[in-house]
Design an enzyme around this catalytic site. Structure first.
Site, PDB file in Angstrom:
ATOM      1  N   LYS A  85      -2.048  -2.043   7.575  1.00 59.18           N
ATOM      2  CA  LYS A  85      -3.462  -1.822   7.865  1.00 59.18           C
ATOM      3  C   LYS A  85      -3.924  -2.818   8.925  1.00 59.18           C
ATOM      4  O   LYS A  85      -3.650  -4.014   8.828  1.00 59.18           O
ATOM      5  CB  LYS A  85      -4.279  -1.997   6.587  1.00 59.18           C
ATOM      6  CG  LYS A  85      -5.717  -1.508   6.710  1.00 59.18           C
ATOM      7  CD  LYS A  85      -6.410  -1.545   5.369  1.00 59.18           C
ATOM      8  CE  LYS A  85      -7.826  -1.003   5.482  1.00 59.18           C
ATOM      9  NZ  LYS A  85      -8.529  -1.040   4.185  1.00 59.18           N
ATOM     10  N   HIS A  96      -2.511   2.124  -5.761  1.00 60.66           N
ATOM     11  CA  HIS A  96      -3.155   0.886  -5.324  1.00 60.66           C
ATOM     12  C   HIS A  96      -3.397  -0.064  -6.505  1.00 60.66           C
ATOM     13  O   HIS A  96      -3.520  -1.275  -6.313  1.00 60.66           O
ATOM     14  CB  HIS A  96      -4.474   1.195  -4.620  1.00 60.66           C
ATOM     15  CG  HIS A  96      -4.780   0.257  -3.486  1.00 60.66           C
ATOM     16  ND1 HIS A  96      -4.048   0.240  -2.316  1.00 60.66           N
ATOM     17  CD2 HIS A  96      -5.710  -0.717  -3.348  1.00 60.66           C
ATOM     18  CE1 HIS A  96      -4.529  -0.684  -1.500  1.00 60.66           C
ATOM     19  NE2 HIS A  96      -5.540  -1.287  -2.111  1.00 60.66           N
ATOM     20  N   ARG A 107       0.872  -1.174   0.000  1.00 54.13           N
ATOM     21  CA  ARG A 107       0.000   0.000   0.000  1.00 54.13           C
ATOM     22  C   ARG A 107       0.908   1.223   0.000  1.00 54.13           C
ATOM     23  O   ARG A 107       2.041   1.167   0.481  1.00 54.13           O
ATOM     24  CB  ARG A 107      -0.895   0.019   1.244  1.00 54.13           C
ATOM     25  CG  ARG A 107      -1.813  -1.195   1.381  1.00 54.13           C
ATOM     26  CD  ARG A 107      -2.605  -1.124   2.679  1.00 54.13           C
ATOM     27  NE  ARG A 107      -3.540  -2.238   2.834  1.00 54.13           N
ATOM     28  CZ  ARG A 107      -3.287  -3.356   3.484  1.00 54.13           C
ATOM     29  NH1 ARG A 107      -2.082  -3.523   4.068  1.00 54.13           N
ATOM     30  NH2 ARG A 107      -4.169  -4.311   3.579  1.00 54.13           N
TER      31      ARG A 107
END
Length: 382
Positions: A253, A318, A228
């Site tokens: 994340k 992304h 990411r």
């Protein structure tokens, strides 16, 4: 016979640091002269006549043009535009509201939310507080009404809308409200959009046309390790394990650590980059030594590289991660390994890539191809 009145569309905008009533209409000489003689200013850059709101009220403007034109003022009277558009969100808050939101920020920080979530939740709640009727208690309808009057006109994403509902649930808990909201009932359903994916040749061309060494390393790392953009800019020199050809992604994340491989072919590129730029703390640093690179800068140079590579797909950093996962799947990598490499908590999240791999779709015989083939065979027989 009386001439038909022109329609003037009036908008409330900010121009040259001033809040102004902007007038837009099809050119008509007499109307143009009337604007000029009535004290309106002409903007060459925006191709409009305008009046500063400090010089004239909306009622005075309507009176001024009542015999000259039909004023379309719906852009001015929409509730959200009645707010002080020239002020930033912070400037619209009272000192008491700022203090209250700082306490909410501290409360969220105690829940150990990420910096990004803290900022998003506080911003969304601040917008609600500003637009909410002070005399109305917080209820489900006021929460819905804010979404209708703010998110819908701004065409905010479904993701933002869902974050707003989640932020309000935490805010209600913070103020010890008796009101409990059903997230699933209030939040719109998630979009089920399939990700854009680059072909193998497009990935190679994207890297080839990117001449800047730092930019090339960023693109290569995001794609080859499935990072990411936030994970890339958070990588530190100590997270790089050249001997094992691994990168340690810390607090990705969901605050999950994981190891991801470094492609053999980019090791010479990485060595060249490290010797040229000699970063001190972060693997990819900005202009200021020891400071993180900007996500906005990555998006900007990626857009330029896509233009140079003649890639017309809608691409973001992304997209490179999506392409990495899809290409792994197309090459026969087990979905469970892909889940671990991407740092997904649930296998359902990774399963989306089974819907975009090309081999399975290419195996399906298109009915039009089948009809043509049958027709050709029929002609041969006859």
């Amino acid at each position: 016979m009386e001439a038909r009145k022109r329609t003037i569309v009036v908008s409330l905008i900010k121009h040259r640091e001033l809040e102004v009533y902007a007038l837009y209409f099809e050119f008509e000489y007499n109307l143009k002269e009337y604007c000029k003689n009535s004290g309106a200013f002409w903007s060459q850059s925006k191709n409009m006549w305008y009046y500063p709101t400090s010089k004239i009220t909306l009622d005075e403007l309507k009176e001024l043009y009542k015999n000259k034109a039909i004023l379309d003022i719906k852009n001015v009277t929409t509730p959200i535009l009645l707010k002080p558009v020239s002020l930033s969100l912070k400037e619209q808050l009272t000192e008491e509201q700022k203090k209250h939101l700082n306490q909410f920020y501290t409360y969220l920080k105690g829940k150990r939310f990420s910096a990004s979530t803290l900022k998003t939740y506080c911003t969304l709640v601040a917008e609600y507080i500003i637009h909410k009727d002070e005399n109305r208690p917080i209820d489900v309808r006021s929460i819905e009404k804010h979404a209708e009057e703010v998110f819908v006109p701004k065409k905010s994403s479904v993701s933002t809308h869902r974050q707003y509902i989640s932020a309000m649930k935490h805010y209600l808990a913070f103020i010890n409200s008796d009101l409990e909201i059903d997230f699933n009932a209030l939040a719109p359903r998630k979009d089920k959009k399939l990700p854009n994916v680059l072909s193998n040749n497009e990935v190679l061309e994207l890297i080839r046309v990117t001449k800047n060494l730092k930019h090339r390393v960023c693109i290569a790392l995001i794609y080859s390790s499935g990072l990411r953009v936030g994970e890339l800019i958070n990588l530190k020199i100590r997270d790089l394990d050249i001997d094992r050809k691994m990168l340690k992604v810390q607090s990705g994340k969901g605050r999950k650590d994981r190891y991801v491989p470094i492609a053999n072919v980019i090791l010479p590129l990485l060595h060249n980059y490290l010797n040229t730029y000699t970063p001190k703390t972060y693997l990819v640093e900005g202009l200021e030594e020891g400071k993180q690179y900007s996500p906005m800068s990555i998006r900007k140079f990626l857009k330029n590289s896509c233009q140079q590579a003649h890639i017309t797909k809608r691409i973001s950093p992304h997209t490179l991660r999506h392409s990495y996962a899809t290409h792994l799947l197309e090459n026969g990598t087990d979905i469970r390994y892909i889940q671990a490499l991407l740092g997904h908590s649930r296998p359902e999240t990774t399963m989306i890539y089974t819907q975009v791999r090309s081999q399975d779709l290419q195996k399906i015989t298109n009915p039009l191809d089948l009809i043509i083939k049958q027709l050709e065979n029929h002609k041969k027989i006859n």
